[in-house]
Write a protein that holds these residues in place. Sequence first.
Motif, PDB file in Angstrom:
ATOM      1  N   ARG A 133       0.666  -1.189   0.028  1.00  0.00           N
ATOM      2  CA  ARG A 133       0.090   0.121  -0.107  1.00  0.00           C
ATOM      3  C   ARG A 133       0.959   1.331   0.012  1.00  0.00           C
ATOM      4  NH1 ARG A 133      -4.213  -0.491  -1.692  1.00  0.00           N
ATOM      5  NH2 ARG A 133      -5.016  -1.943  -0.121  1.00  0.00           N
TER       6      ARG A 133
ATOM      7  N   ARG B 174       3.075   4.509  -2.825  1.00  0.00           N
ATOM      8  CA  ARG B 174       2.766   4.275  -4.113  1.00  0.00           C
ATOM      9  C   ARG B 174       3.890   4.889  -5.004  1.00  0.00           C
ATOM     10  NH1 ARG B 174      -2.086   2.317  -4.389  1.00  0.00           N
ATOM     11  NH2 ARG B 174      -3.409   2.420  -2.865  1.00  0.00           N
TER      12      ARG B 174
ATOM     13  N   ASP C 232      -3.202  -0.973  -8.560  1.00  0.00           N
ATOM     14  CA  ASP C 232      -3.598   0.030  -7.682  1.00  0.00           C
ATOM     15  C   ASP C 232      -4.746   0.619  -8.519  1.00  0.00           C
ATOM     16  OD1 ASP C 232      -1.565  -0.290  -5.794  1.00  0.00           O
ATOM     17  OD2 ASP C 232      -0.462   1.155  -6.503  1.00  0.00           O
ATOM     18  N   ASP C 233      -5.897   1.037  -7.873  1.00  0.00           N
ATOM     19  CA  ASP C 233      -6.758   1.865  -8.113  1.00  0.00           C
ATOM     20  C   ASP C 233      -6.508   3.096  -8.670  1.00  0.00           C
ATOM     21  OD1 ASP C 233      -8.575  -0.057  -7.373  1.00  0.00           O
ATOM     22  OD2 ASP C 233      -9.214   0.994  -5.565  1.00  0.00           O
TER      23      ASP C 233
ATOM     24  N   SER D  59      -7.059  -1.391  -4.512  1.00  0.00           N
ATOM     25  CA  SER D  59      -6.509  -2.053  -5.642  1.00  0.00           C
ATOM     26  C   SER D  59      -7.622  -2.900  -6.524  1.00  0.00           C
ATOM     27  CB  SER D  59      -5.538  -3.067  -5.165  1.00  0.00           C
ATOM     28  OG  SER D  59      -4.295  -2.663  -4.662  1.00  0.00           O
TER      29      SER D  59
END
Length: 471
Positions: A6, A9, A130-131, A339
Amino acid sequence: MHPTHRRPRTAPAARTRPRPFAIAAGLLAATTVLAACGPSISGGSDDGAGGSGTTSADPDRLQAPTGSPSGEITIWDRSGDLFEVFDAVIDDFNTVYPDVVVHHEAVDIDAKLQNTLITETDVPDGVFLDDAKVAGYADYLWDLGDVLAPYVDDIAPQKVDVNSLDGGIYGVPFDLDPGLLFYNATALEAAGVDATQIETYDDLLDAARQYQEAVPDSKPIHLEQSAFLGQLQLEMYASQLGTSIADENGELRLDSDAYRQILGWLDTVQSEGLGTRAEYLSPSDVGPLEDGRQVFYPWAIWFSFAPEQQLTQTTGDWRAMPLPAWEEGGARSGAMGGSSFVLPKAGENADLAWLFYEFLMYDEAGYSAVWGPNDTYPNGLATSIPAYLPAADPSAPLFGPVAGLGDQDLWTTAVEAGAQIPGGAPTPSWWAGAVDYLGTDVQRMLDGELTPDQVIEQATADIQSNLVDRQ
């Protein structure tokens, strides 16, 4: 999700409309190549040996296989604990789909995915992402609207929104990362502060003042010192208010009452000496957490890792509650991180990869194996919750009570908080670049150099001219 997946990033894949890979000026040539070549638009394998032989009326929308699917798929995940969790589910998947062979690979996705899609060489069928990066790759991913249709009404709206662009859905939502207020219940009780009465951010200020009066050398509330994580936390606060740095069209919306309210509150924490400035779980952060000088930590659910494994002196003293609301009756949580799984169009058997992700996320056997007790997490994966609402049943916990939180039922707390997260918008390609402006300016505000209004004015101008206008 475990924090090693997490933080921090790296820069998300840059995107411009309509072509996503204009990541930097130096990649202009590569973008041209992409525009010329384009991805394969075949509906997965259609030869019967791999995939279903199905075709899509819309060549950009993936269709699920029918019949007896067979073939081989390559799935990219990051190395680490989650790789082990997903790897262990393959056997369960093969009990349902015995003729689908899964090649599960630990890959540096940030380093390899972009070039792989550009060259269309050895493209995987499914990728963990990752979103924040999904929208940046959207033009080279399958629109999953058709295959997700049976489930989309039961997926957390925030996760659907961040994976949506121009009417398409480009990621299979994995986790939901609700923001929570972690607090040292033992220290607060000793100081006579009842944290359970905190319902708004004004209440949190009052509780911090009360604690500081009892423990004069304390600075009770965490203030993030990393520009990147500070901006991520700022977006968690904004998510509570139903906004974010950019709207669904990528237009900057930092200049707003919502951001003024959040920055004003952070400025108050700093100016009144109520905050500990430190980088997330750095030594200068852990020390005050362990000796009771820092007792409030507004953060995503993945902070639960800390009292479980890192805060050895105060493990068991911590608890989690929903975030305070910005106004009475307001949302008690916002999203921080997250994610999803994406399926590249150029993947040979993306339709079979969809079956794998469908099993992981929407089949009870699959999501129970991911979040429930397993060899990697004997108590279950307690650093996120499922984005699929039937899997996130408050009365049917997938992971057990968390010892680091005094055996608290974190599942129920997180699921109920997650249900309050407002919808969101795709993360703009320039989000990480904005850290040089917004993230840095927030830190300058906490240094006393800028006012909240100056942060908004300056960061808005810099982001607009240096990032948005240059796309």
